[in-house]
Enzyme design. Structure first.
Site, PDB file in Angstrom:
ATOM      1  CG  ASN A 155      -2.410   7.073  -0.997  1.00  0.00           C
ATOM      2  OD1 ASN A 155      -3.451   6.433  -0.958  1.00  0.00           O
ATOM      3  ND2 ASN A 155      -1.341   6.665  -1.681  1.00  0.00           N
ATOM      4  CE  LYS A 166       6.067   4.778  -0.203  1.00  0.00           C
ATOM      5  NZ  LYS A 166       5.109   4.354  -1.204  1.00  0.00           N
ATOM      6  CG  ASN A 175      -0.075   1.951  -1.692  1.00  0.00           C
ATOM      7  OD1 ASN A 175       1.135   1.783  -1.730  1.00  0.00           O
ATOM      8  ND2 ASN A 175      -0.627   2.937  -0.993  1.00  0.00           N
ATOM      9  CE1 TYR A 211       3.867   2.743   2.176  1.00  0.00           C
ATOM     10  CE2 TYR A 211       1.778   1.663   1.697  1.00  0.00           C
ATOM     11  CZ  TYR A 211       2.915   2.329   1.266  1.00  0.00           C
ATOM     12  OH  TYR A 211       3.089   2.576  -0.069  1.00  0.00           O
ATOM     13  CD  GLU A 218       7.871   6.946  -1.990  1.00  0.00           C
ATOM     14  OE1 GLU A 218       8.456   5.935  -2.425  1.00  0.00           O
ATOM     15  OE2 GLU A 218       6.701   7.260  -2.323  1.00  0.00           O
ATOM     16  CG  ASP A 219       5.895  10.708  -1.091  1.00  0.00           C
ATOM     17  OD1 ASP A 219       5.620  10.113  -2.150  1.00  0.00           O
ATOM     18  OD2 ASP A 219       5.270  10.513  -0.037  1.00  0.00           O
ATOM     19  NE  ARG A 225       3.486  13.704  -4.160  1.00  0.00           N
ATOM     20  CZ  ARG A 225       3.511  12.383  -3.893  1.00  0.00           C
ATOM     21  NH1 ARG A 225       3.121  11.903  -2.728  1.00  0.00           N
ATOM     22  NH2 ARG A 225       3.972  11.543  -4.788  1.00  0.00           N
ATOM     23  CG  ASP A 237       7.401   4.015  -4.628  1.00  0.00           C
ATOM     24  OD1 ASP A 237       7.111   3.016  -5.298  1.00  0.00           O
ATOM     25  OD2 ASP A 237       6.833   4.321  -3.565  1.00  0.00           O
ATOM     26  CG  ASP A 238       6.004   9.081  -5.336  1.00  0.00           C
ATOM     27  OD1 ASP A 238       5.050   8.607  -4.710  1.00  0.00           O
ATOM     28  OD2 ASP A 238       7.052   9.456  -4.791  1.00  0.00           O
TER      29      ASP A 238
END
Ligand SMILES: NC(=O)c1ccc[n+]([C@@H]2O[C@H](COP(=O)([O-])OP(=O)(O)OC[C@H]3O[C@@H](n4cnc5c(N)ncnc54)[C@H](O)[C@@H]3O)[C@@H](O)[C@H]2O)c1
Ligand SMILES: O=C(O)C[C@H](O)C(=O)O
Ligand SMILES: [Mg+2]
Length: 622
Positions: A448, A211, A493, A140, A282-283, A193, A303-304
């Protein structure tokens, strides 16, 4: 029991960020599945509905485990295909740890671990669960970032689904190709991203895989019931477009309109095949439109925005308590006003409203957001993205503050958050200044991976004379203080909450994931520290307790789902907290619960692939 594995020449013990040489496999086991003898627990277990303990079927990816007894090997027709010794997972883990220690680079360790997951996931998850602190950074954040950057070079197995623009109109058929019959949860990224590393195209699938590995390790969602997805709508990364090995579509990234069109179709396809599926976004570079559109239609969350908001809220609840400054007297500066920055600010604002008895307006005024153009204000002269408007300042008397330094001098913050992707942005000067405004400044460099962290733990400790209340997005090694005291860096996190949010939604069979459930995940996380962890000055629980903690987070999520009438599982009706936690733990996959007899299972992807391709061994007993 602890074991010291010799490291190969050239690899110093302190250099290894994950410190793979020190581990305590027996101590690290959380006790959830291994300690069923406790009398109270027995009573609770007896009161649970029957058949809640999941069987752990043998699949192609777990067939060659050397822990299998001779009779099981005979039943599986694998006698002779496995070395003769029958050995425990503990022994096999020693072999794995030696192999990992012998790899020279972190990416080699990542590749080894991916191979292990794909060839024997029971062993992989036993290894991960028993060595969370050491192994998590390798599968991760931060190492997964390097894997995503190099995905098209290190690729050897698909490990998830790749859905391209060219597939539109057929997504339902394509989703039906996934070989597993049951899927509880998927993580979907568009790779635009990835961490603070920018657009990594289909390489972003590494994040979905990472994840979901934590969903299994931390919350016990069975590995075969997880589905990593990357949607491939092109990339704006020139390095990838010019790379002959790039695995995605070689075209410029499509826009927001196409993205939403594609997602509309994907959401329907996923829900049609698996009506109860949980979908985690995610992202995404701009994740706000999809969250706004789907959060009241599907069981989904981002999640972000939401996971990060919750995990940082939990750390802030504990940190604010340490400062002894009431919420209404705190002032917060955020470097970074993107999905994570605004997501975190929103959640903390909710807490300030509650705890400080503040109106929305009073709470909002405590927040100062800074983006690449400086302090976010109404009269800055640019058109603000919608998500920033709520925190945009109107009390700046026409003055614009361009740099973080200027903003710090103007605001004199007690809390400084970094979600900017700018490594080293919290300079020595800025960190030192923070000690003028609070005895215990709260400094959270959350970007991160490590290279993007706004400062290191060492810098924050040194420049605040060890007074800082610290959490970072990526893991940092311990710090030895002036008097020899060892300080541990908090890891803010979202891994502390997303597994519990997902598990809570699965267990309650939630129809939606709403703000109350997200907020509950933060509250239950914040209150999950042991007295010893509090005494040691920690803001987050120790990572080796993550299964226990995720079960508590899931409990909070289930309770909120019930309050909001979105829980649909009749089995949990009327359960008290203790029984419900036990129910959740019983649902968790245990990699050591190997059946003693072969069971009929659905084919896994390899079996399915070989049968499709009619390879010579596809119909063998393997
Ligand atoms: N710790 C966690 O759990 C966690 C969770 C989510 C995201 N993150 C990290 O947070 C970072 C940001 O993620 P995001 O989703 O918000 O990205 P984003 O692209 O949505 O936002 C980045 C923000 O940083 C700002 N920024 C860029 N350069 C800047 C500069 N020089 N000075 C000031 N501001 C600048 C941008 O204007 C934007 O507001 C990433 O590194 C990501 O890895 C951490
Ligand atoms: O992936 C992580 O480690 C946290 C977070 O989701 C991020 O985007 O950085
Ligand atoms: Mg993320």
């Amino acid at each position: 029991m602890s074991l010291r594995i010799p490291l190969p020449a050239g690899l110093s013990r302190s250099q290894s960020t994950q410190d793979l040489i020190k581990y305590s496999s027996a101590d690290a086991i959380d006790g959830i599945a291994r300690n069923p003898s406790h009398e109270d627990q027995k009573k609770v277990t007896a009161s649970l509905p029957q058949n809640t303990v999941p069987k752990n079927p043998i699949t192609m990816s777990t067939r060659f485990d050397t822990s299998y007894e001779p009779q099981l090997r005979q039943n599986l027709h694998i006698s002779g295909l496995v070395p003769p010794v029958v050995e425990s997972h503990d022994i096999q883990i020693k072999r794995c740890l030696r192999a990992i220690a012998s790899k020279k680079t972190e990416i080699d360790k990542y590749i080894y671990l991916s191979h292990l997951r794909n060839s024997n996931f029971n062993l992989f998850y036993r290894l991960l669960i028993d060595n969370m602190r050491e192994i998590t950074p390798l599968v991760y954040t931060p190492v997964v970032g390097e894997a995503c950057e190099n995905w098209s070079h290190i690729f050897s197995e698909p490990e998830g689904m790749y859905l391209s623009w060219a597939d539109r109109g057929h997504l339902s058929d394509i989703i039906n190709n996934w070989p597993e019959k049951e899927v509880d949860i998927t993580v979907v990224t568009d790779g635009s991203r990835i961490l603070g590393l920018g657009d990594l195209g289909v390489g972003g699938i590494g994040i979905s895989i990472g994840k979901l590995a934590l969903y299994t390790a931390c919350a016990g969602i069975h590995p075969t019931k997880t589905l990593p997805i990357v949607i491939d709508l092109g990339t704006d990364n020139e390095r990838l477009l010019n790379d002959e090995l790039y695995l995605g579509s070689k075209m410029k990234r499509l826009g927001e309109k196409e993205m939403m069109k594609f997602l509309d179709e994907l959401m329907v396809a996923l829900k049609t095949r698996w009506p109860s599926i949980i979908i985690q976004f995610e992202d995404f570079k701009n994740p706000f439109p999809s969250l706004a559109k789907y959060q009241n239609m599907y069981t989904c969350f981002n999640d972000d925005i939401q996971g990060t908001g919750a995990v940082i809220l939990a750390g802030v609840i504990n940190a604010v308590r340490e400062t002894k400054i009431p919420p209404q007297d705190q002032r917060l500066v955020f470097l970074g006003a993107g999905s994570a920055g605004v997501g975190v600010a929103r959640q903390i604002m909710e807490m300030f409203k509650k705890e400080g008895n503040l109106s929305e307006d009073e709470a909002r005024k405590l927040f100062y957001l800074v983006d690449s153009k400086g302090l976010v204000t109404n009269d800055r002269g640019d058109k603000l993205a919608e998500h920033k408007i709520v925190f945009s300042r109107s009390d700046n008397n026409g003055q614009q503050y361009k740099t973080l330094d200027e903003v710090i001098d103007y605001v004199k913050p007690t809390i400084l958050m970094g979600l900017s992707t700018i490594g080293g942005a919290f300079t020595e000067d800025i960190i030192k200044k923070m000690t003028n405004f609070s005895e215990r400044p709260i400094i959270f460099p959350l970007s991160n991976p490590v290279s993007k962290s706004e400062c290191t733990f060492v810098d924050a400790m040194k420049h605040t004379d060890e007074k800082v209340l610290f959490a970072s997005g990526s893991p940092f090694p311990n710090y030895e203080g002036k008097n020899g005291k060892i300080y541990e860096a908090g890891q803010g996190n979202n891994m502390y909450v997303f597994p519990g949010i997902g598990m809570g939604a699965i267990v309650s069979q939630a129809s939606l994931i709403n703000q109350d459930m997200i907020y509950a995940s933060a509250e239950y996380l914040a209150s999950s520290l042991t007295p010893e962890e509090h005494a040691d000055g920690l803001l987050y629980p120790r990572i080796n307790r993550i299964r226990e903690v995720s079960a508590r987070v899931a409990l909070g999520v289930v309770r909120a789902a019930e309050r909001n009438h979105v829980a649909r599982n009749p089995e949990i009706n009327g359960m008290d907290d203790e029984t419900l936690v036990e129910y959740i733990k019983q649902k968790m996959y245990d990699p050591s619960a190997v059946p003693t007899e072969a069971t009929e299972t659905e084919p896994d992807m390899w079996t399915w692939l070989t049968s499709k391709l009619s390879l010579p061994w596809s119909h063998s007993k393997l």
